[in-house]
Structures are given as C-alpha cells and as structure tokens.
Scaffold this motif. Structure first.
Motif, PDB file in Angstrom:
ATOM      1  N   ARG A 118       5.026   4.191 -11.293  1.00  0.00           N
ATOM      2  CA  ARG A 118       3.644   4.167 -10.833  1.00  0.00           C
ATOM      3  C   ARG A 118       3.619   3.725  -9.367  1.00  0.00           C
ATOM      4  O   ARG A 118       4.440   2.924  -8.933  1.00  0.00           O
ATOM      5  N   VAL A 119       2.660   4.242  -8.639  1.00  0.00           N
ATOM      6  CA  VAL A 119       2.524   3.928  -7.224  1.00  0.00           C
ATOM      7  C   VAL A 119       1.677   2.668  -7.073  1.00  0.00           C
ATOM      8  O   VAL A 119       0.542   2.619  -7.549  1.00  0.00           O
ATOM      9  N   ALA A 120       2.225   1.661  -6.404  1.00  0.00           N
ATOM     10  CA  ALA A 120       1.468   0.449  -6.109  1.00  0.00           C
ATOM     11  C   ALA A 120       0.322   0.827  -5.181  1.00  0.00           C
ATOM     12  O   ALA A 120       0.537   1.402  -4.119  1.00  0.00           O
ATOM     13  N   THR A 121      -0.906   0.521  -5.591  1.00  0.00           N
ATOM     14  CA  THR A 121      -2.097   0.961  -4.874  1.00  0.00           C
ATOM     15  C   THR A 121      -2.969  -0.241  -4.524  1.00  0.00           C
ATOM     16  O   THR A 121      -3.308  -1.041  -5.393  1.00  0.00           O
ATOM     17  N   THR A 122      -3.313  -0.325  -3.251  1.00  0.00           N
ATOM     18  CA  THR A 122      -4.100  -1.435  -2.744  1.00  0.00           C
ATOM     19  C   THR A 122      -5.408  -0.921  -2.156  1.00  0.00           C
ATOM     20  O   THR A 122      -5.396  -0.020  -1.310  1.00  0.00           O
ATOM     21  N   LEU A 123      -6.528  -1.486  -2.613  1.00  0.00           N
ATOM     22  CA  LEU A 123      -7.828  -1.175  -2.023  1.00  0.00           C
ATOM     23  C   LEU A 123      -8.024  -2.109  -0.839  1.00  0.00           C
ATOM     24  O   LEU A 123      -7.805  -3.316  -0.938  1.00  0.00           O
ATOM     25  N   VAL A 124      -8.411  -1.525   0.289  1.00  0.00           N
ATOM     26  CA  VAL A 124      -8.563  -2.290   1.526  1.00  0.00           C
ATOM     27  C   VAL A 124     -10.025  -2.277   1.938  1.00  0.00           C
ATOM     28  O   VAL A 124     -10.620  -1.204   2.086  1.00  0.00           O
ATOM     29  N   SER A 168      13.077   4.229   4.140  1.00  0.00           N
ATOM     30  CA  SER A 168      13.538   5.538   4.585  1.00  0.00           C
ATOM     31  C   SER A 168      12.363   6.464   4.837  1.00  0.00           C
ATOM     32  O   SER A 168      11.290   6.296   4.278  1.00  0.00           O
ATOM     33  N   ALA A 169      12.589   7.452   5.675  1.00  0.00           N
ATOM     34  CA  ALA A 169      11.551   8.434   5.985  1.00  0.00           C
ATOM     35  C   ALA A 169      11.240   9.309   4.769  1.00  0.00           C
ATOM     36  O   ALA A 169      10.225   9.983   4.738  1.00  0.00           O
ATOM     37  N   ALA A 170      12.118   9.294   3.765  1.00  0.00           N
ATOM     38  CA  ALA A 170      11.910  10.137   2.594  1.00  0.00           C
ATOM     39  C   ALA A 170      10.756   9.639   1.720  1.00  0.00           C
ATOM     40  O   ALA A 170      10.226  10.396   0.935  1.00  0.00           O
ATOM     41  N   ALA A 171      10.360   8.383   1.872  1.00  0.00           N
ATOM     42  CA  ALA A 171       9.301   7.842   1.026  1.00  0.00           C
ATOM     43  C   ALA A 171       8.310   7.016   1.844  1.00  0.00           C
ATOM     44  O   ALA A 171       8.211   5.816   1.674  1.00  0.00           O
ATOM     45  N   PRO A 172       7.571   7.662   2.738  1.00  0.00           N
ATOM     46  CA  PRO A 172       6.589   6.891   3.506  1.00  0.00           C
ATOM     47  C   PRO A 172       5.413   6.475   2.639  1.00  0.00           C
ATOM     48  O   PRO A 172       5.236   6.976   1.533  1.00  0.00           O
ATOM     49  N   ALA A 173       4.630   5.567   3.161  1.00  0.00           N
ATOM     50  CA  ALA A 173       3.431   5.123   2.462  1.00  0.00           C
ATOM     51  C   ALA A 173       2.382   6.223   2.502  1.00  0.00           C
ATOM     52  O   ALA A 173       2.417   7.108   3.361  1.00  0.00           O
ATOM     53  N   GLY A 174       1.451   6.163   1.575  1.00  0.00           N
ATOM     54  CA  GLY A 174       0.303   7.046   1.565  1.00  0.00           C
ATOM     55  C   GLY A 174      -0.931   6.225   1.893  1.00  0.00           C
ATOM     56  O   GLY A 174      -1.079   5.100   1.411  1.00  0.00           O
ATOM     57  N   ILE A 175      -1.793   6.769   2.738  1.00  0.00           N
ATOM     58  CA  ILE A 175      -2.987   6.043   3.149  1.00  0.00           C
ATOM     59  C   ILE A 175      -4.178   6.993   3.101  1.00  0.00           C
ATOM     60  O   ILE A 175      -4.136   8.062   3.707  1.00  0.00           O
ATOM     61  N   ILE A 176      -5.200   6.591   2.363  1.00  0.00           N
ATOM     62  CA  ILE A 176      -6.464   7.329   2.328  1.00  0.00           C
ATOM     63  C   ILE A 176      -7.497   6.436   2.981  1.00  0.00           C
ATOM     64  O   ILE A 176      -7.714   5.308   2.532  1.00  0.00           O
ATOM     65  N   LEU A 177      -8.090   6.929   4.060  1.00  0.00           N
ATOM     66  CA  LEU A 177      -9.048   6.133   4.822  1.00  0.00           C
ATOM     67  C   LEU A 177     -10.426   6.756   4.764  1.00  0.00           C
ATOM     68  O   LEU A 177     -10.575   7.957   4.995  1.00  0.00           O
ATOM     69  N   GLU A 178     -11.396   5.929   4.508  1.00  0.00           N
ATOM     70  CA  GLU A 178     -12.779   6.367   4.520  1.00  0.00           C
ATOM     71  C   GLU A 178     -13.339   6.059   5.906  1.00  0.00           C
ATOM     72  O   GLU A 178     -13.382   4.907   6.330  1.00  0.00           O
ATOM     73  N   GLY A 179     -13.696   7.101   6.645  1.00  0.00           N
ATOM     74  CA  GLY A 179     -14.244   6.920   7.984  1.00  0.00           C
ATOM     75  C   GLY A 179     -13.183   6.992   9.065  1.00  0.00           C
ATOM     76  O   GLY A 179     -11.991   7.119   8.796  1.00  0.00           O
ATOM     77  N   LEU A 180     -13.631   6.921  10.314  1.00  0.00           N
ATOM     78  CA  LEU A 180     -12.768   6.996  11.488  1.00  0.00           C
ATOM     79  C   LEU A 180     -12.831   5.705  12.281  1.00  0.00           C
ATOM     80  O   LEU A 180     -13.911   5.155  12.490  1.00  0.00           O
ATOM     81  N   HIS A 190       6.100   7.948   9.926  1.00  0.00           N
ATOM     82  CA  HIS A 190       4.657   8.126   9.833  1.00  0.00           C
ATOM     83  C   HIS A 190       4.247   8.227   8.372  1.00  0.00           C
ATOM     84  O   HIS A 190       4.880   8.912   7.586  1.00  0.00           O
ATOM     85  N   PRO A 191       3.166   7.534   8.022  1.00  0.00           N
ATOM     86  CA  PRO A 191       2.693   7.600   6.634  1.00  0.00           C
ATOM     87  C   PRO A 191       2.001   8.937   6.361  1.00  0.00           C
ATOM     88  O   PRO A 191       1.609   9.641   7.281  1.00  0.00           O
ATOM     89  N   HIS A 192       1.869   9.250   5.084  1.00  0.00           N
ATOM     90  CA  HIS A 192       1.009  10.362   4.689  1.00  0.00           C
ATOM     91  C   HIS A 192      -0.404   9.818   4.836  1.00  0.00           C
ATOM     92  O   HIS A 192      -0.763   8.850   4.166  1.00  0.00           O
ATOM     93  N   LEU A 193      -1.193  10.410   5.710  1.00  0.00           N
ATOM     94  CA  LEU A 193      -2.511   9.878   6.034  1.00  0.00           C
ATOM     95  C   LEU A 193      -3.579  10.934   5.793  1.00  0.00           C
ATOM     96  O   LEU A 193      -3.436  12.077   6.221  1.00  0.00           O
ATOM     97  N   ALA A 194      -4.632  10.534   5.092  1.00  0.00           N
ATOM     98  CA  ALA A 194      -5.769  11.425   4.846  1.00  0.00           C
ATOM     99  C   ALA A 194      -7.038  10.645   5.143  1.00  0.00           C
ATOM    100  O   ALA A 194      -7.154   9.470   4.787  1.00  0.00           O
ATOM    101  N   ARG A 211       4.336  11.894  -3.463  1.00  0.00           N
ATOM    102  CA  ARG A 211       5.077  10.755  -4.004  1.00  0.00           C
ATOM    103  C   ARG A 211       5.281   9.630  -2.985  1.00  0.00           C
ATOM    104  O   ARG A 211       6.417   9.282  -2.633  1.00  0.00           O
ATOM    105  N   PRO A 212       4.187   9.041  -2.528  1.00  0.00           N
ATOM    106  CA  PRO A 212       4.330   7.922  -1.594  1.00  0.00           C
ATOM    107  C   PRO A 212       4.955   6.722  -2.289  1.00  0.00           C
ATOM    108  O   PRO A 212       4.833   6.565  -3.508  1.00  0.00           O
ATOM    109  N   ARG A 213       5.620   5.885  -1.546  1.00  0.00           N
ATOM    110  CA  ARG A 213       6.227   4.682  -2.133  1.00  0.00           C
ATOM    111  C   ARG A 213       5.180   3.617  -2.392  1.00  0.00           C
ATOM    112  O   ARG A 213       5.369   2.716  -3.196  1.00  0.00           O
ATOM    113  N   GLN A 214       4.049   3.718  -1.673  1.00  0.00           N
ATOM    114  CA  GLN A 214       2.957   2.765  -1.763  1.00  0.00           C
ATOM    115  C   GLN A 214       1.699   3.492  -1.308  1.00  0.00           C
ATOM    116  O   GLN A 214       1.768   4.406  -0.492  1.00  0.00           O
TER     117      GLN A 214
END
Length: 133
Positions: free
Chosen positions: A9-15, A40-52, A65-69, A95-98
């Motif tokens: 499971r992916v560790a998920t943090t609400l910010v 490693s670059a093979a498993a960057p973090a995933g980040i979903i951001l609301e707003g700019l 660089h993280p996977h960023l949306a 498959r982000p590491r976090q």
C-alpha cells in the motif's frame, strides 16, 4: 481496481495549510526529512496538489522529480470527487513510493479521509498522520 497481494500500500499523507505555497514547502520539507534524495529515480513520490502556488513551486527543486498532478480548487469530497478519483487512479498506476495530497480547504477533511479509506482505496493506500503547513 484491486491491488495484487504482492503490491504494498502507498503511504498517503493529506497536507493542509493556509496556501498552496505553504503546502508545497511542507511537502518538500517532509520529503527531505524522509530522505528523498537517497531514493532511486525508479520510485519517486506522487503529489496531487489542489490549486496553484504563486510563482515557482518549491517542489521544482526536487530530484528525482516527483509525479506531480494539479487539480482545480474545490471540495475534493464533493464537487471535486470525480476529478480527484481520476487523478488518483492515474497517479497510482505510476506506483509512487509515497503520496501526498495537498488540500486547499479542510472543512471536509474527515469525509475525504473516509473516502480514501473505502473501497477500492482501502487496499491501495495507507493513510499517515496529516501534515499541517
């Protein structure tokens, strides 16, 4: 969308926080604290951001660089539910590491947390304590 037993499971943090810039800086700080530079670059973090964030994002300095949306601001458990679901499903395929989800408004944070703990995400995510910017 069920997870094979072999996938962790992916560790998920609400910010949460007062503005996008503050939330992004908090995520950057947490990634550095967690040792993002050693990953490693093979498993960057995933980040979903609301707003700019105004101007450049502090996350632009991350390597790898993280996977960023980014998604438009709105209540993620109500009007933004479909957009969040599509974005989250796409992010999980990478498959982000976090995973971090930056939330602009925290009025319905408990409902969002419950939604993330329901099927199918209960098999894909492990919610960690929230991060307050």
């Amino acid at each position: 969308m069920s997870a094979p037993a072999s996938l962790a499971r992916v560790a998920t943090t609400l910010v949460t926080g007062p503005g996008a810039l503050a939330r992004e800086a908090a995520i950057l700080s947490q990634l550095h604290h967690d040792g993002a530079d050693a990953e490693s670059a093979a498993a960057p973090a995933g980040i979903i951001l609301e707003g700019l964030a105004p101007g450049n994002s502090p996350l632009d300095t991350l390597s790898p660089h993280p996977h960023l949306a980014r998604i438009a601001p709105g209540c993620l458990c109500c009007t933004g539910n479909l957009v969040l679901r599509v974005t989250l499903n796409r992010m999980l395929r990478q498959r982000p590491r976090q995973l971090f989800i930056g939330v602009a408004r925290s009025e319905h944070l408990d409902q969002l947390r419950s939604w993330l703990q329901a099927e199918p995400y209960d098999q894909l995510l492990t919610l960690t304590p929230d991060l307050q910017a």
